[in-house]
Write a protein that holds these residues in place. Structure first.
Motif, PDB file in Angstrom:
ATOM      1  N   SER A 107       3.791  -7.402   7.661  1.00 45.02           N
ATOM      2  CA  SER A 107       3.858  -8.775   7.156  1.00 45.02           C
ATOM      3  C   SER A 107       2.917  -9.028   5.988  1.00 45.02           C
ATOM      4  N   THR A 108       1.873  -8.209   5.838  1.00 44.19           N
ATOM      5  CA  THR A 108       0.907  -8.423   4.761  1.00 44.19           C
ATOM      6  C   THR A 108       1.024  -7.403   3.636  1.00 44.19           C
ATOM      7  N   GLY A 109       1.990  -6.497   3.714  1.00 45.22           N
ATOM      8  CA  GLY A 109       2.143  -5.518   2.642  1.00 45.22           C
ATOM      9  C   GLY A 109       2.778  -4.230   3.124  1.00 45.22           C
ATOM     10  N   GLU A 110       2.378  -3.135   2.486  1.00 49.42           N
ATOM     11  CA  GLU A 110       2.880  -1.810   2.831  1.00 49.42           C
ATOM     12  C   GLU A 110       1.762  -0.996   3.478  1.00 49.42           C
ATOM     13  N   LEU A 111       2.131  -0.193   4.462  1.00 50.28           N
ATOM     14  CA  LEU A 111       1.148   0.567   5.229  1.00 50.28           C
ATOM     15  C   LEU A 111       1.447   2.056   5.134  1.00 50.28           C
ATOM     16  N   THR A 112       0.408   2.843   4.870  1.00 47.38           N
ATOM     17  CA  THR A 112       0.521   4.299   4.847  1.00 47.38           C
ATOM     18  C   THR A 112      -0.467   4.877   5.850  1.00 47.38           C
ATOM     19  N   VAL A 113       0.022   5.780   6.683  1.00 48.10           N
ATOM     20  CA  VAL A 113      -0.811   6.396   7.717  1.00 48.10           C
ATOM     21  C   VAL A 113      -0.745   7.909   7.572  1.00 48.10           C
ATOM     22  N   SER A 132       0.612  -9.430  -1.997  1.00 45.40           N
ATOM     23  CA  SER A 132       0.389 -10.844  -2.271  1.00 45.40           C
ATOM     24  C   SER A 132       0.162 -11.092  -3.763  1.00 45.40           C
ATOM     25  N   SER A 133       0.548 -12.276  -4.226  1.00 48.42           N
ATOM     26  CA  SER A 133       0.293 -12.670  -5.614  1.00 48.42           C
ATOM     27  C   SER A 133      -1.178 -12.974  -5.857  1.00 48.42           C
ATOM     28  N   VAL A 134      -1.974 -12.985  -4.797  1.00 45.09           N
ATOM     29  CA  VAL A 134      -3.411 -13.228  -4.935  1.00 45.09           C
ATOM     30  C   VAL A 134      -4.134 -11.987  -5.458  1.00 45.09           C
ATOM     31  N   VAL A 135      -3.526 -10.821  -5.323  1.00 45.12           N
ATOM     32  CA  VAL A 135      -4.165  -9.575  -5.750  1.00 45.12           C
ATOM     33  C   VAL A 135      -4.581  -9.670  -7.217  1.00 45.12           C
TER      34      VAL A 135
END
Length: 336
Positions: A107-113, A132-135
């Protein structure tokens, strides 16, 4: 007879120890790694995530695992993803018995593990890429170097016009104290705040020596137009316990301004982004929580003490309150 029995006993013991050693050296198979990893069995290997959560690993086959990350990422109480499972060891660049690689949209972006399992310990490098556009880098807007963009919007009281006119006044006072304020909302969740005092040649940033500690303490994420500043609860609790011993200041009451989300304290800040302009602000519910603390800082004999009951009444009767700061981000002009 006794010698024969002793000889037989020696052979039996030798066979037992040989068998035991063989069991210890038994290779780990993919069927052996399914479990919930936590505590000393879990090495997260990055500073932007929590340290008190757990990772449930279910090996589906020799080349696939399902992962459930619980209370690991701020703003994501539980994340489920599938990952590739590969054999590690001497034939690979990883020292582990098994290598794990996976990606997911959260929900907050992309995740890499990425990670591996070695001697029963699950080591994961978890990277979150904010969408987010806040970045980006944001500077507090200060018009002509004289007035910072401070806005106060109060609606529903007889004093609306008076209270709303206080924004520019506070902005002028703020511009006298700081020449520049910069905030970096990193794509990886990093949060860095710097400022430049009048007459200074450079922006003051956290010392490089403590930067890793601050990154470990503070992070951020955005959901539905609200930016959450997140701090690890375990570290904050340690700081709260230490500060009174060092400075005789009790900051426990200020924790009431924060919300507890899993293993993180979070501070919600509303955000409105338009092109290269941003407004970060708090609303009435937060003002109602912080105002009682502000009042304790104003001496009874202060020249402003007479305003306290007036502000009390305005806060309680207002239909809405928004108080915040305006920021801009430098426009990037494409090269010819």
């Amino acid at each position: 007879m006794k010698k024969s029995l002793l000889y037989l006993f020696t052979i039996i013991c030798s066979l037992y120890f040989i068998t035991a050693c063989s069991d210890d050296e038994k290779p780990v198979t993919w069927q052996d790694i399914s479990k919930t990893y936590t505590g000393n069995q879990l090495d997260l290997g990055t500073s932007l995530i929590g340290s008190v959560g757990s990772v449930k690993l279910e090996a589906v086959s020799a080349d696939k695992v399902n992962l459930v990350l619980t209370d690991i990422l701020p703003g994501e109480n539980e994340v489920t993803l599938s990952a590739i499972l590969m054999k590690g060891g001497e034939s690979s660049s990883f020292p582990g018995d098994f290598i794990i690689k996976g990606m997911a949209t959260i929900s907050t972006g992309e995740l890499t593990v990425n990670g591996y399992i070695l001697k029963g310990i699950l080591k994961l490098d978890i990277v979150r890429e904010m969408t987010s556009s806040v970045v980006g880098n944001w500077d507090l807007t200060i018009q002509d170097g004289k007035t910072a963009d401070v806005f106060i919007s109060v609606k529903g009281t007889p004093l609306d016009d008076l209270l709303n006119s206080m924004g520019p006044v506070v902005g002028q006072l703020l511009a006298q104290k700081v020449e520049k304020v910069s905030v970096l909302f990193g794509e990886n969740g990093q949060l860095v705040v710097g400022y430049k005092m009048p007459g200074s040649d450079a922006i003051d940033l956290p010392p490089a020596e403590i930067a890793p500690v601050l990154v470990n303490l503070l992070t951020w994420y955005e959901k539905d137009g609200i930016v959450y500043i997140a701090a690890r609860k375990d570290i904050v609790d340690i700081i709260v316990a230490l500060i009174p011993k060092l400075s005789e200041i009790d900051i426990t009451p200020y924790l009431s301004l924060l919300e507890l989300n899993g293993s993180f304290y979070v501070l919600p800040i509303h955000a409105t982004i338009e092109a290269n302009n941003a407004r970060l602000y708090v609303t009435k519910d937060f003002v109602q929580k912080v105002w009682p603390l502000i009042k304790t800082l104003i001496p009874a004999d202060s020249q402003y003490a007479f305003l306290l009951p007036i502000v009390d009444s305005a806060i309680n009767s207002a239909q809405s309150i928004e108080i915040g700061l305006g920021f801009t981000t430098p426009c990037i002009i494409p090269a010819d």
